[in-house]
Every structure is written in C-alpha cells, then in structure tokens.
Design an enzyme around this catalytic site. Structure first.
Site: not given
Length: 215
Positions: A11, A13, A105-106, A136, A161
């Site tokens: 991931d 961020d 990443t989102s 996700k 995270d």
C-alpha cells in the site's frame, strides 16, 4: 519470525509515505465546499478509494465533478508538505529488485504518482483506483498486482496500515504484514505487526525474498 515470498505488494499512503495531514486538510475543505461536513464526519476515510467515499456522500449526478475536485485538491497539496516518506521505506525498497515489488493504492494514478514522485519512489509496477472495479477490502487490487508481476497470490506478501487493505490481502490468499503507522496494533489483523518498514530487512536470492524482523 521470517517470511518467504516471491513478490512484495505495498500500500502507499500510511505504508510507504505519510499523507495523513494532507488527506485530512483536503477532504475537510472538500466537505465544506459541498456542504456535507456533518455527514463527512461519520465516514471511514482511510484506505478506501475516493469514488466509494464520494458516492456514499453525494448524489450520483454530482459524483464525477466531486471526484475531480478532491483529486485536484490532493494533487495540488503535495508540494505543501503534503507527503513525507516513512521510516525505513527507502532502504527496504532499495534492497528489492524492481520486478519483485509493486505499489497497490486506493488513490488515483495521478495522485499516487504525484505523491511518490515527491519522495523519489518510482515503482515499476503500480495498481491504482483507475485500474480496478472493486476497491479494498475486495481482493481485486492485490490479485491484479500479483498477475502483473506473474506471481501466484499465495507467494505474495502484502504490507498495509489499514484494516481494509489487510482484509483485501487476506481475501487474496496472501501473507499480511501490518504497520502501526495509522492504527494501533490491536486494530490490525495480520500475520505480522511491526511499527514501520524500518523494523524489517529483506534478503534476496534466486529463490525469492526472505523478510526478517530486525533484532
């Protein structure tokens, strides 16, 4: 504890970089612009694609314009100390061959590239919100990354995270490593929990990557 893998999926961020201050700043401004500060305060923000958050808060006909607005706010905030590399990130990534890891990443590709460029991280492979139909905690993003790297999902390790990202990794059948950079350890369900990437080392061989906790 040692974990063996063929590919490492990160991931961004909260895992590789910290953008929490920027995220909070930009989304608060965005919610104020759209007059939904009260509704916004009840929404889970971290680790989810912006399109899901916006669609949850606004009518469908407003979503495209509102999505473009939050993306612009966040990209423009990057130079304003909008992103900082987290401890251990550079050393850990530098120890890995470029074809053994990916960023998942989102964020949109435009935003992810802006944040990564700002700290000098240049992944060879990256899966973003623009590449998927389900974000996700659905496993789709991680399964796509494994496919792009040509690795069986069972031989991948996910670094996250956020609970949503860890759930996505588990659903993809991957080993999970949680970083306590944005959540407390008891909130994170993972095979291994560490404070950040500075707690780990990687040994690369022809057989794959062996990840160890530093002593």
């Amino acid at each position: 504890m040692k974990i063996r893998a063929q590919a490492l999926l990160f991931d961004n961020d909260g895992t590789l970089v910290s953008s929490l201050a920027s995220v909070d700043r930009c989304w608060a401004r965005w919610a104020e612009e759209y007059g939904i500060t009260e509704e916004f305060g009840r929404v889970e923000l971290h680790g989810r694609p912006a399109v899901e958050i916006v669609a949850e808060l606004l009518p469908a006909d407003v979503v495209p314009q509102a999505l473009a607005r939050i993306e612009t706010l966040e990209v423009e905030d990057v130079p304003n100390d909008g992103v900082q590399v987290l401890p251990g990130t550079k050393d850990f990534l530098d120890s890995l061959p470029a074809d053994r890891w990916a960023v998942v990443t989102s964020a949109t590709r435009r935003l992810a590239e802006a944040r990564l460029d700002a700290v000098g991280i240049l992944p060879k492979t990256m899966v973003t919100a623009d590449d998927i139909t389900r974000g996700k905690p659905d496993p789709e993003p991680y399964l796509l990354a494994a496919r792009e790297l040509g690795v069986d999902p069972a031989h991948c390790v996910v670094f996250e995270d956020a609970p949503a990202g860890l759930a996505a990794g588990r659903a993809a059948g991957m080993t999970t490593v949680a970083l306590t950079t944005t959540h407390q350890a008891h909130e994170l369900d993972a095979d291994l929990v560490v404070k950040d990437l500075s707690a780990l080392s990687a040994l690369v061989s022809d057989g794959g990557v062996e990840i160890s906790v530093r002593r």
